[in-house]
Design a protein around this motif. Structure first.
Motif, PDB file in Angstrom:
ATOM      1  N   ARG A   1     -16.807  21.682  -9.466  1.00  0.00           N
ATOM      2  CA  ARG A   1     -16.771  22.934 -10.221  1.00  0.00           C
ATOM      3  C   ARG A   1     -16.131  22.723 -11.590  1.00  0.00           C
ATOM      4  O   ARG A   1     -15.050  22.151 -11.694  1.00  0.00           O
TER       5      ARG A   1
ATOM      6  N   GLN B   1     -15.664  25.448 -13.585  1.00  0.00           N
ATOM      7  CA  GLN B   1     -15.103  26.755 -13.924  1.00  0.00           C
ATOM      8  C   GLN B   1     -14.251  27.268 -12.774  1.00  0.00           C
ATOM      9  O   GLN B   1     -14.410  26.837 -11.639  1.00  0.00           O
ATOM     10  N   GLU B   2     -13.370  28.212 -13.091  1.00  0.00           N
ATOM     11  CA  GLU B   2     -12.623  28.910 -12.046  1.00  0.00           C
ATOM     12  C   GLU B   2     -13.548  29.931 -11.393  1.00  0.00           C
ATOM     13  O   GLU B   2     -14.472  30.413 -12.045  1.00  0.00           O
ATOM     14  N   PRO B   3     -13.360  30.272 -10.153  1.00  0.00           N
ATOM     15  CA  PRO B   3     -12.322  29.747  -9.276  1.00  0.00           C
ATOM     16  C   PRO B   3     -12.683  28.352  -8.753  1.00  0.00           C
ATOM     17  O   PRO B   3     -13.852  28.008  -8.639  1.00  0.00           O
ATOM     18  N   GLY B   4     -11.672  27.588  -8.471  1.00  0.00           N
ATOM     19  CA  GLY B   4     -11.883  26.286  -7.857  1.00  0.00           C
ATOM     20  C   GLY B   4     -12.205  25.162  -8.814  1.00  0.00           C
ATOM     21  O   GLY B   4     -12.710  24.114  -8.394  1.00  0.00           O
ATOM     22  N   LYS B   5     -11.927  25.340 -10.101  1.00  0.00           N
ATOM     23  CA  LYS B   5     -12.228  24.293 -11.083  1.00  0.00           C
ATOM     24  C   LYS B   5     -11.635  22.963 -10.619  1.00  0.00           C
ATOM     25  O   LYS B   5     -10.486  22.888 -10.205  1.00  0.00           O
TER      26      LYS B   5
ATOM     27  N   ASN C   1     -12.563  21.260  -7.983  1.00  0.00           N
ATOM     28  CA  ASN C   1     -12.860  21.036  -6.563  1.00  0.00           C
ATOM     29  C   ASN C   1     -14.322  20.638  -6.390  1.00  0.00           C
ATOM     30  O   ASN C   1     -15.198  21.117  -7.113  1.00  0.00           O
TER      31      ASN C   1
END
Length: 185
Positions: A56, A58-62, A64
């Motif tokens: 990823r 971008q957020e959410p989870g950038k 991961n």
């Protein structure tokens, strides 16, 4: 967040109790606001005993690693959504095989997430450069040294150790489909 004006006619909304639940209803046309919902999809694509993952951007989870996926569009059949999301994020062409997992996440915007087992068709993983900054097929052993999101780890476990074939798309349901997607065991 409360809905104050009707999306159908623009008149003010009021709170009414329906079946024991407070709901917003239009004071003019009677339209009812049933709540806020989102439906997400995820793809579990295997090739040569490896699973397609994206990192990823971008957020959410950038940062991961997750399975590719996204949200359905209002008039888009869900099986087209998951194929589109995989193609957009990775450049990989796929076909739906079955539904293998479902997550129900009640919150302010109630989220339903449906995970599909996908058949790899062709293409080499290429990140879109917007939502995803890396993409590739990885073995379980390779994933041990990667920052794989916990939910994705659960989905991979379901895909690899599931005890059923999951819900499969019914290409010829006995009921008229009228654009609906039907899935069965």
């Amino acid at each position: 967040m409360s809905v104050n004006f009707c999306v159908a006619c623009g008149h003010p909304m009021e709170t009414r109790v329906m079946d024991g639940v407070e709901r917003r209803a239009c004071t003019s046309c009677g339209s009812i606001h049933w709540g806020n919902y989102s439906v997400g999809v995820g793809a579990l694509v295997m090739k040569d005993h490896k699973i397609l993952l994206v990192r990823r951007a971008q957020e959410p989870g950038k940062g991961n690693w997750t399975n590719p996926g996204g949200y359905i569009e209002q008039l888009e059949p869900i099986e087209q959504t998951v194929v589109r999301e995989v193609l957009e994020e990775t450049g990989v062409h796929t076909r739906v095989k079955s539904i293998v997992a479902l997550r129900d996440q009640p919150r302010s915007i109630h989220n339903i997430y449906i995970a599909f087992e996908m058949e790899y068709v062709d293409g080499e993983p290429t990140p879109d450069g917007v939502e995803v900054d890396q993409a590739g097929f990885f073995s379980v052993e390779e994933m041990k040294s990667m920052k794989v999101a916990a939910f994705t780890q659960w989905l991979i476990d379901v895909a690899l150790h599931g005890k059923s074939a999951g819900l499969e798309m019914d290409p010829e349901p006995i009921a008229p489909s009228n654009g609906s997607g039907f899935f069965r065991v």
